[in-house]
Design an enzyme around this catalytic site. Structure first.
Site, PDB file in Angstrom:
ATOM      1  N   LYS A 146       0.549  -0.818   0.002  1.00  0.00           N
ATOM      2  CA  LYS A 146       0.186   0.554  -0.441  1.00  0.00           C
ATOM      3  C   LYS A 146       0.773   1.336   0.011  1.00  0.00           C
ATOM      4  CE  LYS A 146      -4.055  -2.031   2.530  1.00  0.00           C
ATOM      5  NZ  LYS A 146      -4.587  -2.090   3.290  1.00  0.00           N
ATOM      6  N   THR A 173       6.456  -1.805  19.436  1.00  0.00           N
ATOM      7  CA  THR A 173       7.767  -0.678  19.058  1.00  0.00           C
ATOM      8  C   THR A 173       7.437   0.275  18.803  1.00  0.00           C
ATOM      9  OG1 THR A 173       8.698  -2.449  16.807  1.00  0.00           O
ATOM     10  CG2 THR A 173      10.195  -0.340  17.205  1.00  0.00           C
TER      11      THR A 173
HETATM   12  P1  ATR Z   1       0.105  -4.258   8.583  1.00  0.00           P
HETATM   13  O1  ATR Z   1       0.654  -3.611   6.900  1.00  0.00           O
HETATM   14  O2  ATR Z   1      -0.322  -5.634   8.680  1.00  0.00           O
HETATM   15  O3  ATR Z   1      -0.450  -3.412   9.899  1.00  0.00           O
HETATM   16  P2  ATR Z   1       3.482  -3.972   9.118  1.00  0.00           P
HETATM   17  O4  ATR Z   1       3.123  -2.607   8.357  1.00  0.00           O
HETATM   18  O5  ATR Z   1       4.282  -4.926   9.487  1.00  0.00           O
HETATM   19  O6  ATR Z   1       1.533  -4.677   8.932  1.00  0.00           O
HETATM   20  O7  ATR Z   1       3.108  -4.165  10.356  1.00  0.00           O
HETATM   21  C1  ATR Z   1       2.327  -5.337  12.107  1.00  0.00           C
HETATM   22  C2  ATR Z   1       1.650  -4.666  12.873  1.00  0.00           C
HETATM   23  O8  ATR Z   1       1.818  -5.864  14.066  1.00  0.00           O
HETATM   24  C3  ATR Z   1       3.117  -4.162  13.837  1.00  0.00           C
HETATM   25  O9  ATR Z   1       2.545  -3.070  14.536  1.00  0.00           O
HETATM   26  C4  ATR Z   1       3.823  -5.135  14.619  1.00  0.00           C
HETATM   27  O10 ATR Z   1       4.669  -4.229  15.989  1.00  0.00           O
HETATM   28  P3  ATR Z   1       5.994  -3.557  15.607  1.00  0.00           P
HETATM   29  O11 ATR Z   1       5.954  -2.390  14.980  1.00  0.00           O
HETATM   30  O12 ATR Z   1       6.587  -3.607  17.146  1.00  0.00           O
HETATM   31  O13 ATR Z   1       6.900  -4.793  14.617  1.00  0.00           O
HETATM   32  C5  ATR Z   1       2.324  -5.743  14.914  1.00  0.00           C
HETATM   33  N1  ATR Z   1       2.877  -7.153  16.001  1.00  0.00           N
HETATM   34  C6  ATR Z   1       3.388  -8.193  13.996  1.00  0.00           C
HETATM   35  N2  ATR Z   1       3.684  -9.157  14.960  1.00  0.00           N
HETATM   36  C7  ATR Z   1       3.326  -8.923  16.140  1.00  0.00           C
HETATM   37  C8  ATR Z   1       3.991  -9.535  17.546  1.00  0.00           C
HETATM   38  N3  ATR Z   1       4.092 -10.459  18.034  1.00  0.00           N
HETATM   39  N4  ATR Z   1       3.356  -8.737  19.127  1.00  0.00           N
HETATM   40  C9  ATR Z   1       3.160  -7.531  19.064  1.00  0.00           C
HETATM   41  N5  ATR Z   1       2.477  -7.008  17.899  1.00  0.00           N
HETATM   42  C10 ATR Z   1       3.020  -7.820  16.950  1.00  0.00           C
END
Ligand code: ATR
Length: 278
Positions: free
Chosen positions: A72, A160
């Site tokens: 996106k 994060t």
């Molecule tokens: P999307 O486009 O689906 O939102 P993304 O931009 O990779 O995908 O974002 C994934 C989100 O899920 C982020 O907020 C990520 O947290 P981080 O920014 O800390 O990476 C969160 N996320 C993914 N796996 C996670 C986990 N196991 N525990 C907590 N947060 C997770």
């Protein structure tokens, strides 16, 4: 190829992975319902092949694309001009391709989400304490429309924290939205409205959020959807949330908004949503 196949307008969704996308089914149901003649397919493209996939589809006469994970933001960079929601989110989920190859980008995620909340679920946002879990691509499109609906406050919590802070900054640091870590959430009382915008569950992880976020009056919404309960919905139910729903409604409503941009006709989403949930 018959004459009618040659003249039929072509659309597609581009993402990776794409095999399980419901967009082709939804758009074909919209086309049937509205009597529009179109074809809609799914195209798998890696980030390095994304631009080639978009331009190739346009060069072959394609009229429009839906863009999904993980493209996106790349789509926003690629478009020649964008609508206000896409500019605000810096992300595009709908591309309209002109005959000369000009790419117009829109983002219908926020409108689709708000429409599901207000029309289908009758969930108020005004004066509610809202918690958004996750600050990635999925959170990006829903923050501005939620703020516009005047909640009491929005907490944007992310594993994060820097990413939550950066997203708020990017949106112009509006009043009423606060970044927090999951640990800091533990000292908050239950929220009225809890939205999962993380990708947890896609790989089978359990939700890592503090249980104190959810109480008996919490309305919980997962932007993800699945044929069975998503891990977030199952978690919220175990915590006796007032209601816990998946993002089927948002999926169908954002698709209807795209369809209207392309075809100038708005499908009736209620029967399609019923069919998809089944
Ligand atoms: P999307 O486009 O689906 O939102 P993304 O931009 O990779 O995908 O974002 C994934 C989100 O899920 C982020 O907020 C990520 O947290 P981080 O920014 O800390 O990476 C969160 N996320 C993914 N796996 C996670 C986990 N196991 N525990 C907590 N947060 C997770």
């Amino acid at each position: 190829m018959t004459e009618s196949e040659e003249t039929i307008d072509r659309y597609a969704v581009v993402g990776q992975p794409i095999a399980h996308s419901r967009s082709p089914v939804i758009h074909k149901l919209f086309a049937q319902q509205t009597g529009e003649q179109l074809d809609y397919e799914a195209i798998e493209a890696s980030p390095e092949h994304f631009e080639t996939a978009v331009r190739g589809f346009g060069a072959a006469g394609g009229k429009g694309l839906n863009i999904t994970v993980p493209h996106k933001q790349a789509a926003y960079e690629l478009c020649n001009d964008c609508g206000p929601e896409a500019n605000q989110a810096r992300a595009v989920n709908t591309i309209t391709i002109a005959a000369d190859g000009h790419l117009r980008g829109d983002n219908t995620d926020g409108r689709g989400f708000m429409r599901d909340l207000t029309e289908n679920l009758e969930q108020p946002v005004a004066d509610q304490r809202v918690l958004i879990l996750g600050a990635g691509g999925a959170a990006r499109g829903i923050i501005a429309p939620l703020l516009a609906a005047e909640p009491a406050a929005i907490v944007l919590a992310n594993r994060t924290i820097e990413r939550a802070e950066a997203l708020i900054e990017e949106l112009g640091a509006p009043d009423g939205i606060l970044p927090l870590t999951f640990e800091a959430l533990e000292s908050e009382s239950p929220f009225d409205f809890v939205i999962n915008a993380t990708s947890i569950g896609l790989r089978g992880e359990d939700p890592p959020f503090p249980e104190s976020c959810v109480g008996p009056d919490s309305f919980c919404y997962d932007l993800a959807y699945s044929l069975k309960d998503t891990p977030f919905v199952a978690w919220a139910r175990e915590l006796n949330a007032m209601q816990a729903v998946q993002g089927w409604g948002m999926l169908v409503e954002q698709a209807a908004e795209s369809f209207e941009i392309w075809r100038g006709v708005r499908p009736d989403t209620a029967p399609i949503l019923k069919q998809m949930k089944r």
